[in-house]
Design a protein around this motif. Structure first.
Motif, PDB file in Angstrom:
ATOM      1  N   THR A 193       4.189  -3.111   3.240  1.00 49.45           N
ATOM      2  CA  THR A 193       4.284  -4.217   2.295  1.00 49.45           C
ATOM      3  C   THR A 193       4.106  -5.538   3.022  1.00 49.45           C
TER       4      THR A 193
ATOM      5  N   TYR B 116      -3.036   3.805  -2.611  1.00 51.86           N
ATOM      6  CA  TYR B 116      -2.923   2.946  -3.784  1.00 51.86           C
ATOM      7  C   TYR B 116      -2.440   1.558  -3.385  1.00 51.86           C
ATOM      8  N   CYS B 117      -3.060   0.568  -3.981  1.00 50.25           N
ATOM      9  CA  CYS B 117      -2.603  -0.805  -3.852  1.00 50.25           C
ATOM     10  C   CYS B 117      -1.568  -1.072  -4.936  1.00 50.25           C
ATOM     11  N   ASN B 118      -0.599  -1.905  -4.619  1.00 49.15           N
ATOM     12  CA  ASN B 118       0.510  -2.161  -5.538  1.00 49.15           C
ATOM     13  C   ASN B 118       0.883  -3.631  -5.480  1.00 49.15           C
ATOM     14  N   SER B 119       1.225  -4.160  -6.635  1.00 51.00           N
ATOM     15  CA  SER B 119       1.733  -5.531  -6.672  1.00 51.00           C
ATOM     16  C   SER B 119       3.001  -5.577  -7.494  1.00 51.00           C
ATOM     17  N   TYR B 120       3.871  -6.515  -7.161  1.00 47.67           N
ATOM     18  CA  TYR B 120       5.079  -6.758  -7.950  1.00 47.67           C
ATOM     19  C   TYR B 120       5.120  -8.246  -8.232  1.00 47.67           C
TER      20      TYR B 120
ATOM     21  N   MET C 177       5.353  -4.220 -12.105  1.00 47.79           N
ATOM     22  CA  MET C 177       4.682  -3.518 -11.014  1.00 47.79           C
ATOM     23  C   MET C 177       3.336  -2.999 -11.528  1.00 47.79           C
ATOM     24  N   THR C 178       2.305  -3.227 -10.742  1.00 48.55           N
ATOM     25  CA  THR C 178       0.955  -2.807 -11.129  1.00 48.55           C
ATOM     26  C   THR C 178       0.353  -1.955 -10.020  1.00 48.55           C
ATOM     27  N   TRP C 179      -0.402  -0.940 -10.425  1.00 49.96           N
ATOM     28  CA  TRP C 179      -1.063  -0.049  -9.482  1.00 49.96           C
ATOM     29  C   TRP C 179      -2.573  -0.107  -9.662  1.00 49.96           C
TER      30      TRP C 179
ATOM     31  N   TRP D  15       0.861  -1.185   0.000  1.00 57.37           N
ATOM     32  CA  TRP D  15       0.000   0.000   0.000  1.00 57.37           C
ATOM     33  C   TRP D  15       0.896   1.234   0.000  1.00 57.37           C
ATOM     34  N   TYR D  16       0.560   2.181  -0.865  1.00 54.33           N
ATOM     35  CA  TYR D  16       1.247   3.463  -0.965  1.00 54.33           C
ATOM     36  C   TYR D  16       0.218   4.561  -0.759  1.00 54.33           C
TER      37      TYR D  16
ATOM     38  N   ARG E 290       4.578   9.881  -4.253  1.00 54.75           N
ATOM     39  CA  ARG E 290       3.908   8.736  -3.666  1.00 54.75           C
ATOM     40  C   ARG E 290       4.867   8.044  -2.697  1.00 54.75           C
TER      41      ARG E 290
END
Length: 115
Positions: A50, A94-98, A103-105, A36-37, A45
């Motif tokens: 994590t 913002y949710c984030n994945s790697y 990397m996706t937002w 989360w950012y 940002r």
């Protein structure tokens, strides 16, 4: 293709609590690095928290002891539980994945802390 959809933002009073959700598709939240950012106007940002594959969590100092990141494997959702919030927590989250080198937002959810 990975998609992340945040929800749960809104207006909350100082000292209150809020739970943000991030529904993921295209990846398994328990098998990838999720985070989360947050961002406020005019600022970069910043990372908030994590959770790694295996469950190890990390937090920035300002939210340690107040926020908690977790995953629900059954529903493929990442949560950010926010307790004892203060006005400085106001931001778009913002949710984030790697995953697989990408990397996706998500599109973000607004959290406003105000009386």
């Amino acid at each position: 293709q990975v998609h992340l959809l945040e929800s749960g933002g809104g207006l909350v009073q100082p000292g209150g609590s809020l739970v943000l959700s991030c529904a993921a598709s295209g990846i398994l939240v328990g098998h990838n690095l999720m985070g989360w950012y947050r961002q406020t106007p005019g600022k970069e940002r910043e990372l908030v928290a994590t959770i790694e594959r295996g469950g190890t969590t990390n937090y920035i100092d300002r939210v340690k002891g107040r926020f908690s990141i977790s995953t629900d494997i059954a529903t493929n959702i990442v949560y950010l539980k926010m307790n004892n919030v203060d006005p400085e927590d106001t931001a778009v989250y913002y949710c984030n994945s790697y995953a697989r080198g990408v990397m996706t937002w998500g599109r973000g959810t607004q959290v406003t802390v105000s009386s």
